[in-house]
Design a protein around this motif. Structure first.
Motif, mmCIF file in Angstrom:
data_model
loop_
_atom_site.group_PDB
_atom_site.id
_atom_site.type_symbol
_atom_site.label_atom_id
_atom_site.label_comp_id
_atom_site.label_asym_id
_atom_site.label_seq_id
_atom_site.Cartn_x
_atom_site.Cartn_y
_atom_site.Cartn_z
ATOM 1 N N ASP A 183 0.841 -1.210 0.000
ATOM 2 C CA ASP A 183 0.000 0.000 0.000
ATOM 3 C C ASP A 183 0.872 1.255 0.000
ATOM 4 O OD1 ASP A 183 -2.343 -1.478 0.090
ATOM 5 O OD2 ASP A 183 -2.326 -1.582 2.291
ATOM 6 N N VAL A 184 1.942 1.220 0.815
ATOM 7 C CA VAL A 184 2.833 2.377 0.906
ATOM 8 C C VAL A 184 3.526 2.594 -0.435
ATOM 9 C CG1 VAL A 184 4.850 3.356 2.068
ATOM 10 C CG2 VAL A 184 3.184 2.027 3.369
ATOM 11 N N LYS A 185 4.023 1.494 -1.010
ATOM 12 C CA LYS A 185 4.743 1.610 -2.291
ATOM 13 C C LYS A 185 3.822 2.168 -3.378
ATOM 14 C CE LYS A 185 8.239 -2.028 -1.795
ATOM 15 N NZ LYS A 185 8.570 -3.418 -2.172
ATOM 16 N N ASN A 239 5.758 -7.800 0.391
ATOM 17 C CA ASN A 239 4.829 -6.674 0.249
ATOM 18 C C ASN A 239 3.659 -6.771 1.213
ATOM 19 O OD1 ASN A 239 6.160 -5.180 -1.633
ATOM 20 N ND2 ASN A 239 5.235 -6.207 -3.397
ATOM 21 N N ALA A 240 3.497 -7.948 1.831
ATOM 22 C CA ALA A 240 2.357 -8.138 2.743
ATOM 23 C C ALA A 240 2.691 -7.709 4.168
ATOM 24 C CB ALA A 240 1.935 -9.598 2.729
ATOM 25 N N ALA A 241 3.953 -7.362 4.443
ATOM 26 C CA ALA A 241 4.331 -6.949 5.806
ATOM 27 C C ALA A 241 3.489 -5.738 6.221
ATOM 28 C CB ALA A 241 5.811 -6.614 5.860
ATOM 29 N N ILE A 242 3.160 -5.689 7.509
ATOM 30 C CA ILE A 242 2.224 -4.671 8.009
ATOM 31 C C ILE A 242 2.984 -3.492 8.627
ATOM 32 C CG2 ILE A 242 0.305 -4.248 9.604
ATOM 33 C CD1 ILE A 242 -0.515 -6.233 7.533
ATOM 34 N N ILE A 243 2.470 -2.307 8.418
ATOM 35 C CA ILE A 243 3.059 -1.099 9.009
ATOM 36 C C ILE A 243 2.537 -0.964 10.436
ATOM 37 C CG2 ILE A 243 3.335 1.413 8.782
ATOM 38 C CD1 ILE A 243 4.333 -0.208 6.327
ATOM 39 N N ARG A 244 3.467 -0.961 11.396
ATOM 40 C CA ARG A 244 3.077 -0.836 12.804
ATOM 41 C C ARG A 244 3.465 0.517 13.401
ATOM 42 N NH1 ARG A 244 -0.851 -4.153 13.080
ATOM 43 N NH2 ARG A 244 -0.358 -6.353 13.064
ATOM 44 N N GLU A 245 4.342 1.242 12.728
ATOM 45 C CA GLU A 245 4.817 2.503 13.281
ATOM 46 C C GLU A 245 5.098 3.461 12.124
ATOM 47 O OE1 GLU A 245 8.464 2.078 15.442
ATOM 48 O OE2 GLU A 245 8.329 4.058 16.372
ATOM 49 N N VAL A 246 4.741 4.734 12.307
ATOM 50 C CA VAL A 246 5.096 5.736 11.287
ATOM 51 C C VAL A 246 5.993 6.765 11.949
ATOM 52 C CG1 VAL A 246 3.065 5.404 9.817
ATOM 53 C CG2 VAL A 246 2.938 6.988 11.747
ATOM 54 N N ILE A 247 7.007 7.223 11.215
ATOM 55 C CA ILE A 247 8.051 8.072 11.805
ATOM 56 C C ILE A 247 8.306 9.288 10.898
ATOM 57 C CG2 ILE A 247 10.478 8.114 12.564
ATOM 58 C CD1 ILE A 247 10.114 4.915 12.575
ATOM 59 N N SER A 248 8.524 10.419 11.545
ATOM 60 C CA SER A 248 8.866 11.616 10.771
ATOM 61 C C SER A 248 9.994 12.352 11.478
ATOM 62 C CB SER A 248 7.632 12.519 10.640
ATOM 63 O OG SER A 248 8.020 13.762 10.126
ATOM 64 N N PHE A 249 10.955 12.891 10.664
ATOM 65 C CA PHE A 249 12.059 13.678 11.224
ATOM 66 C C PHE A 249 11.893 15.167 10.893
ATOM 67 C CE2 PHE A 249 13.692 9.493 10.458
ATOM 68 C CZ PHE A 249 14.484 9.224 11.544
ATOM 69 N N ASN A 250 10.924 15.439 10.043
ATOM 70 C CA ASN A 250 10.880 16.808 9.499
ATOM 71 C C ASN A 250 9.446 17.318 9.421
ATOM 72 O OD1 ASN A 250 9.896 15.287 7.381
ATOM 73 N ND2 ASN A 250 11.869 15.233 6.340
ATOM 74 N N THR A 257 12.708 -3.973 11.727
ATOM 75 C CA THR A 257 12.985 -3.600 10.343
ATOM 76 C C THR A 257 12.192 -2.342 9.981
ATOM 77 O OG1 THR A 257 13.454 -5.858 9.727
ATOM 78 C CG2 THR A 257 12.843 -4.389 7.938
ATOM 79 N N PHE A 258 12.859 -1.431 9.298
ATOM 80 C CA PHE A 258 12.220 -0.168 8.912
ATOM 81 C C PHE A 258 12.285 0.012 7.394
ATOM 82 C CE2 PHE A 258 13.536 0.252 13.257
ATOM 83 C CZ PHE A 258 12.463 0.901 13.857
ATOM 84 N N MET A 259 11.306 0.751 6.921
ATOM 85 C CA MET A 259 11.228 1.072 5.498
ATOM 86 C C MET A 259 11.378 2.600 5.417
ATOM 87 S SD MET A 259 7.744 0.420 3.406
ATOM 88 C CE MET A 259 7.575 0.659 1.652
ATOM 89 N N SER A 260 12.289 3.063 4.573
ATOM 90 C CA SER A 260 12.608 4.488 4.603
ATOM 91 C C SER A 260 12.620 5.104 3.206
ATOM 92 C CB SER A 260 13.982 4.663 5.265
ATOM 93 O OG SER A 260 14.349 6.019 5.248
ATOM 94 N N TYR A 261 12.089 6.340 3.123
ATOM 95 C CA TYR A 261 12.114 7.110 1.860
ATOM 96 C C TYR A 261 13.037 8.299 2.030
ATOM 97 C CZ TYR A 261 8.253 4.460 -0.089
ATOM 98 O OH TYR A 261 7.479 3.464 -0.604
ATOM 99 N N GLU A 262 13.667 8.682 0.939
ATOM 100 C CA GLU A 262 14.622 9.786 0.983
ATOM 101 C C GLU A 262 13.937 11.083 1.439
ATOM 102 O OE1 GLU A 262 18.144 11.458 -1.876
ATOM 103 O OE2 GLU A 262 17.002 9.723 -2.517
ATOM 104 N N SER A 263 12.677 11.205 1.116
ATOM 105 C CA SER A 263 11.949 12.422 1.477
ATOM 106 C C SER A 263 11.625 12.506 2.965
ATOM 107 C CB SER A 263 10.663 12.494 0.656
ATOM 108 O OG SER A 263 10.009 11.246 0.695
ATOM 109 N N LYS A 302 8.238 3.097 -5.279
ATOM 110 C CA LYS A 302 9.038 1.928 -4.903
ATOM 111 C C LYS A 302 10.463 2.304 -4.506
ATOM 112 C CE LYS A 302 6.405 -1.160 -7.842
ATOM 113 N NZ LYS A 302 6.379 -1.945 -9.059
ATOM 114 N N ASN A 303 10.769 3.575 -4.552
ATOM 115 C CA ASN A 303 12.130 3.999 -4.291
ATOM 116 C C ASN A 303 12.385 4.126 -2.778
ATOM 117 O OD1 ASN A 303 14.680 4.776 -4.896
ATOM 118 N ND2 ASN A 303 14.155 6.921 -5.333
#
Lengths: 777, 190
Positions: free
Chosen positions: A512-514, A551-562, A530-536, A519-520
């Motif tokens: 869903d995120v991708k 692709n079926a792994a579930i998102i349990r946490e959302v993180i923002s630095f900016n 394990t974390f999934m990270s975007y350059e943005s 996909k980048n």
């Protein structure tokens, strides 16, 4: 006129007030929809729309059906043939149930925990339980004389009858021959020291005549070889004795421990396996008492039997004392009669019932003292030693006959119980006992040399037993009483806000995120997660430890630095002041106090609060929260474990794991707060001061404390139950039991049933006994 | 030729002849003595075998049915005969001939109505077995078995083993083992 005008004005004023008040009232009475977080053991829903009307929360019939496992059909709920028609309310042209009472009628517990509602519906209804137990019980009959089917089975039963009822079989099978006795007694000579200790142990029990102990409200004493328990309270009648005994967790165990440290005599309420063992104990007691008497009367009475030759000198006096006691007392007969008649009910009884039956059977003296013969204990010990390893088919037939009789009795009770939903819990335990009987019979047939041992057959018995054991007691007792849930205290979730920021991805998949962000992205591991990270700047915590997650792994946490929004106006870079002005101090809490992080040599400030049903974390690193924007912010789904949503198979597996029944090669995923009960044996290995918790099949867990220091010292081997409070591997949260020997884990455990006494030496109190620190030396 | 009895040589020859004769007689007597002892031992062992499975006591008949399992047991063991084949030290090989209970039970069970409840089926088999044993409708089976014997207080006694017990019951016990095994296997596979 003036007065009239005033009056009219007053009336108008009153009318206006009334109208306003009614408007306010109507406004309050108008039904309001409220979305709240929820979890359920029967479905995957995490949000439920409730209706608030006149201070009462309502749930829709569709949701009620989902959470309860029932189906809404023809204006009633239905499940496995059971129909329920609860009181429904039509509000705004839709059918609703009152949340608490409606779910109660569907046997579904609903409680508010933290920011969410937890629904716990019946996993197994009574009818579903019966269907399951009926199907299993037909396969596990021991009943030799009636249960056998087919040609070979019938003739097997006939042979059994001839062998067990005939007069010659036991003689030619060599069971009671003098030679047999002589051989046995010869063995006594070989193990002189051992038999001496056994016989003298029994003898010493008889020899203690003084008051030997007390528990609150009771005095124990031994008189003429019988244990007397007398109430020392204001009343000395039987009821006072029972009352005092019932206050102890394990009354018979307590009594027997107090008279000689006997650890194997125990009755623990509904611990069904213990009760079965207890019955076996009584049963063998009767049998052994008779055999023992036969043996000694035969050998002592025989002119060919030379006591000096066969009996160690030091053992003669105790043996004679025991034999004399056996011959003179009628307690054994009393006990035998009592057990023959009432023994089967022991399975289904609590300590109360057992003691009350004892009253009926005159186990109490006129003074109110309870009298329990204990010489049998010594007799049994001697018998176990003497007959250890002596196994004949004749023995098997005898034992098997007893078990088949017992099993037939259990089946009668089972049939009785299954007619009455009120005794549903008994149905479950009767079925478990029934299978256990069959398993014991199978083991006897192996020991008796009738058939070869088979791990497959053992597995079938265990699986059948576990399948029934997994049926929840709570489901069968259906004692549900839902408390009123206040809408005010239940945080409402703004569903529109849920769709904003990165929070919209919580509970969704990597795919869903991708799909939305592209996909980048890269995956990396940190502290076992394990974390999934975007350059943005968008970052997501996953529910897997794999570095190449599917692709079926579930998102349990959302993180923002900016600036990337997390939820509503929450961003990754906010000051404490901004948070307070946005959400209020009530929600955000006090300004965090910092601490110095040794590992990274910096100050760190952490802030945690709940918002819109989520757990929110803000961190400032080497920055003042008041004036500087946060370094990182994250949101996790909830502070409530989501284990309830696992599917049926997973839940059964989880239950087994909680019972300490791990399969070889199985892996479990744990969180720091997971609680798992493991049953095993602690072993001290080598000179390295390492301790292992040995589970089944060679599986073991190395025990270290929470500072990664291993426990040290000596620890006697002791069976115990170990409640693992923290079970966490620093490298990876997912634990592979096959690889336990190569990994370290942190186990903080508490022990109960630990009888090692002073032999326990530990560095830090990582192992607790009954909530107290283990004795340290 | 005259024999000179004063001659020492003559006396020596004579003595040697007598000793030789006695030796020859002794050697010739050994098998006979051994045979006598063996016969005595065999007779004692035969008695011991008989004692082991015979019962003078009549089974108590306290029910209306005449075919109680105890009655059937006695009917079987009353028909048992045996021969001692060999006797070496403390091991004896016997040939035990008994009603072929394995065959009889299976034959009767095959005729039982499969729709009968199991307890009735079992009672019926017992009744039929009882009748067959009374009417002589059975065959005999001979089974060789080896058993240990030992001397206790001057008397020989046999030390029964499973083969011995099974042979006396016409291989009935092996049938029991099979049925137990089958029952468990059925339970598991169902």
């Amino acid at each position: 006129m003036k007065t009239h005008g005033k009056k009219i004005l007053s009336v108008l004023l009153i009318l206006a007030l009334l109208i306003n008040a009614s408007v306010v009232c109507f406004a309050d009475d108008a039904p309001k929809y409220q979305t709240v977080r929820c979890i359920s053991n029967l479905c995957d829903k995490t949000r439920v729309d409730l209706l608030l009307h006149q201070d009462q929360l309502y749930i829709s019939i569709e949701d009620a059906a989902e959470f309860s496992g029932y189906q809404w059909k023809d204006s009633q709920f239905e499940r496995s043939g059971e129909k329920i028609k609860p009181i429904t309310h039509t509000i705004e042209q839709k059918e609703w149930l009152e949340l608490e009472s409606g779910m109660e009628q569907l046997y579904t517990e609903v409680v508010q925990v933290g920011d969410a509602l937890i629904f716990r519906g019946l996993e197994t209804t009574f009818k579903e339980c019966i269907k399951k137990t009926d199907a299993i019980l037909t396969q596990y009959r021991v009943d030799l004389t009636q249960g056998f089917a087919g040609t070979v089975g019938y003739v097997g039963a006939v042979v059994f009858n001839i062998a067990s009822q005939g007069k010659i079989f036991s003689r030619i099978s060599g069971r009671h021959s003098e030679e047999q006795y002589k051989k046995i007694i010869s063995r006594m000579v070989e193990g002189e020291e051992e038999v001496l200790s056994i016989v003298q142990e029994g003898y010493s029990l008889l020899d203690k005549l003084d008051t030997i102990g007390t528990i609150e409200g009771l005095d124990f004493s031994l008189n003429d070889g019988a244990l007397k328990i007398i109430s020392n309270g204001p009343s000395s009648d039987s009821a006072a004795v029972i009352h005092a005994l019932n206050k102890t967790k394990d009354p018979l165990g307590t009594m027997f421990e107090s008279i000689g440290g006997s650890k194997d005599f125990s009755l623990k309420g509904l611990d069904i396996v213990s009760q079965l063992e207890l019955y076996q104990y009584f049963d063998s007691l009767i049998g052994c008492g008779q055999l023992y008497a036969d043996m000694f009367s035969y050998t002592y009475g025989s002119s060919n039997f030379k006591k000096d030759e066969y009996i160690p000198k030091a053992a003669r006096q105790p043996i004679e004392a025991l034999t004399k006691y056996y011959n003179s007392t009628d307690y054994l007969k009393l006990l035998a009669g009592y057990l023959n008649e009432e023994g089967k009910t022991v399975f289904f009884s609590s300590a109360d019932d057992l003691l009350e039956t004892a009253v009926l059977k005159h186990f109490f003296s006129s003074s109110g003292a309870i009298i329990i013969p204990i010489a049998q204990y010594a007799l049994r010990k001697s018998y176990d030693f003497l007959f250890d390893g002596v196994s004949h088919k004749a023995d098997y037939i005898e034992e098997s006959k007893r078990i088949s009789e017992l099993q037939a009795g259990i089946m009668k009770l089972y049939r009785k119980y299954k007619k009455d939903p009120a005794s549903a819990i008994n149905t479950k335990y009767a079925a478990m006992l029934y299978i256990r009987c069959a398993h014991i019979d199978y083991k006897l047939s192996v020991d008796g040399g009738m058939i070869e041992e088979s791990s497959v057959i053992n597995k079938y018995y265990n699986e059948a037993f576990n399948e029934i054991a997994a049926i929840s007691d709570r489901d069968l007792t259906k004692k549900i009483s839902n408390k009123k849930i206040s809408a005010d205290k239940l945080p409402k979730i703004d569903m529109e806000m849920e769709k904003t920021g990165l929070t919209r991805f919580l509970g969704k998949t990597v795919a869903d995120v991708k799909r939305e962000l592209g996909k980048n992205c890269v995956f990396y591991s940190d502290a076992g997660a394990t974390f999934m990270s975007y350059e943005s700047g968008e970052r997501f915590g996953l529910d897997t430890q794999l570095l190449s997650p599917s692709n079926a792994a579930i998102i349990r946490e959302v993180i923002s630095f900016n600036e990337t929004p997390l939820l509503g106006a929450l961003r990754g870079n906010m000051t404490y002041g901004e948070l307070v002005s946005l959400l209020g101090k009530e929600t955000v809490g006090e300004k965090p106090e910092g601490y110095y992080d040794d590992m990274y040599a910096r100050m760190e400030y952490n802030l945690t609060f709940n918002y819109n049903g989520h757990k929110v974390f803000y961190t400032w690193r080497d920055k003042d929260p008041e004036s500087s924007p946060s370094s990182i912010a994250s949101i996790v789904e909830s502070n409530i474990e989501m284990n309830y949503t696992r599917d049926q198979a997973d839940r059964q597996k989880l239950q087994k794991e909680q019972n300490g029944e791990f399969e070889v090669g199985s892996s479990i995923t744990t969180k720091i707060s997971d609680r798992i009960t493991l049953t095993g044996r602690i072993e001290h290995v080598g000179l390295n001061y390492q301790y292992f918790l040995r589970l089944n099949e060679g599986i073991s867990i190395k025990l270290v404390d929470d500072l990664y220091y291993e426990t040290f010292g000596t620890l006697s081997e002791e069976e115990f139950k170990c409640k693992v409070l923290y079970f966490y591997d620093s490298a990876e949260e997912k634990y592979d039991f096959d690889k336990l020997n190569t990994n370290e884990c942190v186990v903080t455990a508490s022990l109960w049933d630990y009888r090692g006494g002073e032999d326990l030496f530990l560095s830090d109190p990582v192992i607790m006994m009954d909530g107290k620190e283990a004795p340290l030396k | 030729m005259k024999i000179n009895f004063k001659d020492k040589k003559v006396w020596l020859i004579g003595a040697a002849a007598v000793v030789s004769l006695l030796l020859i007689i002794g050697i010739l007597m050994i098998p006979a003595i051994r045979d006598f002892n063996n016969k005595k031992k065999l007779a004692a062992i035969e008695e011991a075998v008989k004692v082991s499975f015979t019962s003078e006591e009549e089974p108590q008949d306290d029910s209306e049915q005449t075919y109680t399992p105890a009655v059937i047991e006695k009917a079987i063991t009353d028909k048992v005969s045996y021969t001692v084949i060999s006797c070496e030290n403390d091991k004896v090989i016997l040939q035990i001939t008994a009603p072929d209970m394995k065959k009889l039970l299976l034959e009767i069970a095959e005729t039982i109505d499969s729709s009968l409840p199991s307890d009735q089926a079992i009672r019926k088999i017992e009744a039929e077995v009882d009748q067959a044993l009374k009417n002589g409708n059975y065959s005999m089976v001979t089974t060789p078995v080896m058993v240990d014997v030992q001397k206790v207080d001057g008397n020989w006694e046999i030390v029964p083993n499973e083969d011995f017990v099974n042979a006396i019951y016409g291989n009935m016990l092996s049938l029991y083992t099979e049925s137990i095994s089958q029952n468990i296997q059925q339970g598991v596979s169902e």
